[in-house]
Design an enzyme around this catalytic site. Structure first.
Site, PDB file in Angstrom:
ATOM      1  N   TYR A 203      -6.196  12.983 -13.887  1.00  0.00           N
ATOM      2  CA  TYR A 203      -7.142  11.869 -13.682  1.00  0.00           C
ATOM      3  C   TYR A 203      -8.576  12.342 -13.487  1.00  0.00           C
ATOM      4  CZ  TYR A 203      -2.675   9.942 -12.000  1.00  0.00           C
ATOM      5  OH  TYR A 203      -1.372   9.598 -11.845  1.00  0.00           O
TER       6      TYR A 203
ATOM      7  N   CYS B 185      -0.408  28.928 -15.269  1.00  0.00           N
ATOM      8  CA  CYS B 185      -0.883  29.389 -16.566  1.00  0.00           C
ATOM      9  C   CYS B 185      -1.394  28.250 -17.410  1.00  0.00           C
ATOM     10  CB  CYS B 185       0.225  30.146 -17.273  1.00  0.00           C
ATOM     11  SG  CYS B 185       0.415  31.755 -16.528  1.00  0.00           S
ATOM     12  N   GLU B 186      -2.576  27.821 -17.082  1.00  0.00           N
ATOM     13  CA  GLU B 186      -3.180  26.679 -17.745  1.00  0.00           C
ATOM     14  C   GLU B 186      -4.651  26.662 -17.322  1.00  0.00           C
ATOM     15  OE1 GLU B 186      -0.603  23.933 -18.664  1.00  0.00           O
ATOM     16  OE2 GLU B 186      -2.094  22.505 -19.326  1.00  0.00           O
TER      17      GLU B 186
ATOM     18  N   PRO C 175       0.818  -1.209   0.000  1.00  0.00           N
ATOM     19  CA  PRO C 175       0.000   0.000   0.000  1.00  0.00           C
ATOM     20  C   PRO C 175       0.858   1.269   0.000  1.00  0.00           C
ATOM     21  CG  PRO C 175       0.132  -0.920   2.203  1.00  0.00           C
ATOM     22  CD  PRO C 175       0.875  -1.869   1.305  1.00  0.00           C
ATOM     23  N   GLY C 176       0.423   2.256  -0.738  1.00  0.00           N
ATOM     24  CA  GLY C 176       1.058   3.571  -0.697  1.00  0.00           C
ATOM     25  C   GLY C 176       0.041   4.585  -0.203  1.00  0.00           C
TER      26      GLY C 176
HETATM   27  N1  LLP Z   1       2.726  -1.535  -6.028  1.00  0.00           N
HETATM   28  C1  LLP Z   1       2.941  -1.242  -7.318  1.00  0.00           C
HETATM   29  C2  LLP Z   1       3.658  -2.193  -8.170  1.00  0.00           C
HETATM   30  C3  LLP Z   1       2.485  -0.035  -7.857  1.00  0.00           C
HETATM   31  O1  LLP Z   1       2.698   0.243  -9.123  1.00  0.00           O
HETATM   32  C4  LLP Z   1       1.790   0.881  -7.012  1.00  0.00           C
HETATM   33  C5  LLP Z   1       1.314   2.155  -7.529  1.00  0.00           C
HETATM   34  C6  LLP Z   1       1.601   0.539  -5.664  1.00  0.00           C
HETATM   35  C7  LLP Z   1       2.076  -0.686  -5.214  1.00  0.00           C
HETATM   36  C8  LLP Z   1       0.896   1.438  -4.681  1.00  0.00           C
HETATM   37  O2  LLP Z   1      -0.398   1.754  -5.044  1.00  0.00           O
HETATM   38  P1  LLP Z   1      -1.331   2.557  -4.018  1.00  0.00           P
HETATM   39  O3  LLP Z   1      -1.585   1.655  -2.826  1.00  0.00           O
HETATM   40  O4  LLP Z   1      -0.612   3.789  -3.598  1.00  0.00           O
HETATM   41  O5  LLP Z   1      -2.550   2.872  -4.777  1.00  0.00           O
HETATM   42  N2  LLP Z   1      -0.310   8.652  -9.541  1.00  0.00           N
HETATM   43  C9  LLP Z   1      -1.517   7.874  -9.353  1.00  0.00           C
HETATM   44  C10 LLP Z   1      -1.235   6.545  -8.734  1.00  0.00           C
HETATM   45  C11 LLP Z   1      -0.182   5.747  -9.453  1.00  0.00           C
HETATM   46  C12 LLP Z   1       0.112   4.484  -8.753  1.00  0.00           C
HETATM   47  C13 LLP Z   1       1.303   3.816  -9.311  1.00  0.00           C
HETATM   48  N3  LLP Z   1       1.585   2.560  -8.712  1.00  0.00           N
HETATM   49  C14 LLP Z   1      -2.504   8.684  -8.516  1.00  0.00           C
HETATM   50  O6  LLP Z   1      -2.185   9.807  -8.157  1.00  0.00           O
HETATM   51  O7  LLP Z   1      -3.596   8.205  -8.222  1.00  0.00           O
END
Ligand code: LLP
Length: 439
Positions: A342, A369-370, A299-300
């Protein structure tokens, strides 16, 4: 509005409206924080990060002891945060030489670091081997050959997972789907490429193949995509055991579970996500007659997203009669590109007038500026006045991580709050910072 944001867990756990009618986080009045540190300001609530990490970690350990939670540092990587993640006993997912270098700087235990990415460079791969990373998640034949060769040169045997492209849909924005066949990530199963990757990995003495990874996307609120991908992954693993004698020792469904950005979002509580995932994995193992492997989740967003709140000051207000009121903030797409790319939705409140009822809808625009630099379209707020402080919750993941210096914007300052104490962990950039790399 504030009440709804509190009860729906859009705001950090420690958030409240204090008797002055100001938004308070971690015992700190956000109006004071804005005065002290200026805006745009990113405020991270340490208690929320601790709680979310513990929810993942403790539930998973309880229901599936042979497991590990990795924090996906792409969501936000900073020295203070990686130190906290280490203290909270999580592992780490890195996707670049930069994230790896930061992990090294803060002394992160390298055996708990997993290295992802669809195009790791030779330098990155070599560094990963030198640092003795826990796992490299191999994403292409190019990488497989490179890693096997460099590991052999260094006399190392690197533990790897193979990233599968299971060919499933995740219910999320197209840019955030990663498990479909038409994706740059992973080895497709249906084309036979995943099997070829397994054979090549097994034939390389410098590689130790432990199992598979299949992250299907990000910002997901339903579990069916995980169930489908895991079923496909385990069926593939069963075939690989039958045909090539591979034992599935480790499996990772990645990360990707969503959080509440607005009160309308209904994410599953983290302990429930952990329980359902483990059930999915156990059932897949049972169906295929495989031993339940070690389970790794990544998780991120669900660790840091809710902990972060962005604070902006209202400047210009433009009323287009009968059409719309544009309330311009001192930040925008340079610190939060997500609405622009998104169509991401956010909630907002006036941090200095948090108990006032809303008037009509206003549109919160950025200063860049967009025309697409709009953070929130038509949100009901107490009629904003220049100088008001706007708070946008759920700004902790992928905002600063994807921030830019567009228009030579200075990246915001970051303050961590805990028990009434603010700690400035990142100062606002200056022109000197922006010129530091110009020769
Ligand atoms: N593991 C892998 C292999 C990933 O590619 C990602 C996210 C994660 C874990 C973590 O995902 P999370 O739990 O954070 O959803 N920029 C986009 C999200 C891109 C995610 C890329 N990979 C946004 O702002 O929603």
């Amino acid at each position: 509005m504030a009440t709804e944001l509190l009860t729906r867990q859009v705001l950090p756990d420690t958030a409240r409206v204090n008797p002055a009618g100001h938004l308070e986080i971690g015992g700190c009045d956000t109006v004071d924080l804005a005065h002290t540190y200026g805006t745009p300001l990113y405020v991270y609530d340490e208690a929320t990060i601790r709680a979310r990490a513990a929810q993942h970690r403790d539930t998973l350990r309880a229901v599936y002891p042979s497991s590990e939670v990795l924090y996906a540092s792409k969501a936000y990587a900073a020295p203070w945060l990686l130190r906290l993640i280490r203290e909270l006993d999580l592992g780490l997912d890195v996707v670049s030489g930069g994230e790896l270098a930061l992990a090294e700087r803060v002394g992160f235990p390298m055996e708990r670091v997993y290295f992802h990415g669809n195009n790791k460079t030779p330098d990155e791969v070599r560094r990963a081997l030198e640092l003795r990373l826990g796992r490299v998640v191999v994403d292409s034949f190019h990488e497989l050959d490179l890693l096997a060769r460099l590991a052999a040169e260094l006399g190392r045997r690197q533990r790897i997972l193979i990233r599968l492209s299971p060919g499933v849909e995740a219910h999320t924005h197209d840019y955030r789907k990663t498990g479909i066949l038409d994706s740059k990530f992973g080895f497709p199963i249906s084309t036979g490429q995943a099997e070829e990757a397994v054979q090549r990995a097994l034939a390389a003495p410098s590689l130790e193949l432990l199992g598979f990874h299949a992250h299907i996307g990000s910002g997901i609120y339903e579990m069916d995509g995980y169930a489908e991908a895991t079923a496909i992954g385990f069926e593939f693993a069963r075939q690989m055991r039958e045909r090539h004698g591979l034992e599935l020792r480790e499996y990772s469904p990645g990360g990707g579970w969503g959080i509440a950005y607005t009160p309308a979002d209904r994410p599953m509580p983290i302990p429930e996500v952990m329980r359902q995932l483990t059930r999915i994995v156990r059932e897949a193992a049972q169906r295929t007659g495989l031993q339940p492997p070690r389970l790794v989740v990544e998780p991120g967003r669900s660790i840091v997203g809710t902990a972060g709140v962005a604070l902006y000051t209202v400047g210009a207000i433009k009323v287009v009669p009968g059409l719309r009121t544009f309330v311009s903030l001192d930040g925008g797409m340079a610190d939060n590109i997500r609405p622009a790319i998104y169509g991401a939705r956010y909630a907002a409140l006036l941090a200095n007038r948090a108990s006032e009822p809303p008037d009509g809808p206003v549109t919160l625009a950025g200063k860049y500026c967009e025309s697409g630099d709009v953070l929130i379209k038509d949100i009901p707020l107490p009629a904003p006045r220049s100088g008001d402080l706007v708070a946008i919750p759920a700004s902790g993941a992928y905002n600063l991580a994807m921030s830019s210096n567009y228009n030579l914007a200075y990246r915001p300052a970051v303050v961590v709050v805990a028990d009434g104490e603010p700690r400035l962990v990142r100062r606002r950039e200056t022109i000197e910072d922006l010129l530091a790399t110009e020769l």
